[in-house]
Design a protein around this motif. Structure first.
Motif, short mmCIF file in Angstrom:
data_model
loop_
_atom_site.label_atom_id
_atom_site.label_comp_id
_atom_site.label_asym_id
_atom_site.label_seq_id
_atom_site.Cartn_x
_atom_site.Cartn_y
_atom_site.Cartn_z
N LEU A 182 -27.06 10.96 -20.64
CA LEU A 182 -27.53 10.84 -22.03
C LEU A 182 -26.37 10.94 -23.01
O LEU A 182 -26.29 10.17 -23.98
N VAL A 183 -25.44 11.85 -22.76
CA VAL A 183 -24.28 12.01 -23.64
C VAL A 183 -23.40 10.76 -23.59
O VAL A 183 -22.93 10.27 -24.64
N ALA A 184 -23.17 10.22 -22.39
CA ALA A 184 -22.31 9.04 -22.26
C ALA A 184 -22.93 7.83 -22.94
O ALA A 184 -22.23 7.03 -23.59
N VAL A 185 -24.26 7.67 -22.83
CA VAL A 185 -24.93 6.53 -23.47
C VAL A 185 -24.85 6.65 -24.99
O VAL A 185 -24.60 5.67 -25.70
N GLU A 186 -25.08 7.85 -25.51
CA GLU A 186 -25.01 8.04 -26.96
C GLU A 186 -23.60 7.77 -27.49
O GLU A 186 -23.42 7.15 -28.55
N ARG A 187 -22.59 8.20 -26.76
CA ARG A 187 -21.21 7.95 -27.20
C ARG A 187 -20.89 6.46 -27.15
O ARG A 187 -20.20 5.93 -28.04
N ALA A 188 -21.37 5.76 -26.11
CA ALA A 188 -21.11 4.33 -26.02
C ALA A 188 -21.79 3.57 -27.14
O ALA A 188 -21.23 2.60 -27.69
N MET A 189 -22.99 4.01 -27.52
CA MET A 189 -23.68 3.35 -28.63
C MET A 189 -22.99 3.63 -29.96
O MET A 189 -22.89 2.74 -30.82
N ASP A 190 -22.51 4.84 -30.14
CA ASP A 190 -21.81 5.17 -31.39
C ASP A 190 -20.52 4.38 -31.53
O ASP A 190 -20.12 4.03 -32.65
N ARG A 191 -19.86 4.09 -30.41
CA ARG A 191 -18.60 3.35 -30.45
C ARG A 191 -18.80 1.84 -30.39
O ARG A 191 -17.83 1.08 -30.36
N GLY A 192 -20.04 1.39 -30.34
CA GLY A 192 -20.32 -0.04 -30.30
C GLY A 192 -20.10 -0.69 -28.96
O GLY A 192 -20.02 -1.92 -28.89
N MET A 193 -19.99 0.09 -27.90
CA MET A 193 -19.79 -0.49 -26.57
C MET A 193 -21.09 -0.93 -25.93
O MET A 193 -21.09 -1.80 -25.05
N LEU A 194 -22.19 -0.33 -26.33
CA LEU A 194 -23.52 -0.71 -25.86
C LEU A 194 -24.32 -1.23 -27.04
O LEU A 194 -24.42 -0.56 -28.08
N THR A 195 -24.89 -2.41 -26.89
CA THR A 195 -25.74 -2.97 -27.94
C THR A 195 -27.17 -2.49 -27.75
O THR A 195 -27.65 -2.34 -26.62
N PHE A 196 -27.85 -2.28 -28.84
CA PHE A 196 -29.25 -1.87 -28.78
C PHE A 196 -29.97 -2.46 -29.99
O PHE A 196 -29.37 -2.72 -31.04
N ASP A 197 -31.26 -2.69 -29.84
CA ASP A 197 -32.07 -3.31 -30.88
C ASP A 197 -32.61 -2.23 -31.81
O ASP A 197 -33.18 -1.22 -31.36
N VAL A 198 -32.42 -2.45 -33.07
CA VAL A 198 -32.98 -1.55 -34.08
C VAL A 198 -34.42 -1.98 -34.35
O VAL A 198 -34.68 -3.16 -34.62
N PRO A 199 -35.38 -1.08 -34.24
CA PRO A 199 -36.78 -1.48 -34.44
C PRO A 199 -37.04 -1.93 -35.88
O PRO A 199 -36.47 -1.39 -36.83
N PHE A 200 -37.88 -2.96 -36.01
CA PHE A 200 -38.22 -3.48 -37.34
C PHE A 200 -39.26 -2.57 -38.00
O PHE A 200 -40.28 -2.22 -37.38
N ARG A 201 -39.01 -2.23 -39.21
CA ARG A 201 -39.91 -1.34 -39.92
C ARG A 201 -40.42 -2.03 -41.18
O ARG A 201 -39.64 -2.64 -41.93
#
Length: 218
Positions: A182-201
């Motif tokens: 969980l820590v490694a995934v959060e760090r990768a997302m913060d650094r832009g190494m992992l792309t993720f979809d932002v939910p539409f609101r």
């Protein structure tokens, strides 16, 4: 007669002196040879003692080397760099071991009873060694390093449908490795190494603008 006696006495004295000198020389030669033999013995004994003292040390070193395990599969005291793990994921050895499946696909948990427990074990490694016969997918392979730079490994634990990290009930990771994931995934997302979809609101803008402004705009 007196002359003959004098000559005989001189001859006898010369003979006695020659005998004495020969005896002294022989005794000296015997003494020197004995000294050489006595001095040679301690050198031989010293070399024998040195060899005897070296033999037990060599034997002890050989026993110590034989007792030390070579490539212990349960040893996890060695730190594997993340660069080595990235190269391992691209190697033929990794493909032969896991083929095209995720590293957790073929893993099966061992548990008592027909139903698995709610939580996995706390950790598989204690004091630098694997403490269980059924370690989790990350603990069993020391070349799988959870790090925010190891993107190919992190993607295997992210659901392609929801984009969320898979539960430990699916992957079988121990609690310690799941937390590191969980820590490694959060760090990768913060650094832009992992792309993720932002939910539409959807927003109700009437909550942000007063009613007078809405009426005036009409």
């Amino acid at each position: 007669m007196s002359v003959l006696r004098l000559i005989g006495g001189e001859l006898i004295s010369i003979y006695r002196q020659s005998i004495l000198t020969i005896g002294a020389g022989s005794s000296r030669s015997l003494a020197t040879t004995g000294f050489q033999q006595s001095s040679a013995k301690p050198e031989n004994e010293a070399t024998d003692e040195a060899i005897a003292s070296e033999e037990p040390e060599q034997a002890e070193e050989g026993e110590a080397a034989s007792k030390q395990p070579i490539d212990d599969p349960k040893d996890r005291s060695r730190v594997i760099p993340v660069e080595t793990s990235i190269r391992y994921l691209a190697s033929d050895a990794y493909r032969q071991t896991y083929q095209d499946d995720p590293v957790w696909k073929q893993y099966r948990r061992n548990h008592k009873g027909p139903y698995p427990p709610k939580l996995t074990r706390k950790t598989c490694i204690r004091k630098g060694r694997i403490s269980t016969g059924n370690p989790c997918p990350i603990c069993r392979d020391e070349y799988l390093v959870l790090d925010h730079n190891n993107i190919d490994l992190l993607k295997q634990f992210i659901s392609p449908q929801t984009g969320e990290v898979l539960s430990y009930r699916v992957t079988g990771l121990c609690q310690k490795k799941h937390t590191q994931l969980l820590v490694a995934v959060e760090r990768a997302m913060d650094r832009g190494m992992l792309t993720f979809d932002v939910p539409f609101r959807e927003y109700d803008y009437s909550e942000y603008y007063p009613a007078k402004e809405r009426n005036s705009s009409k």
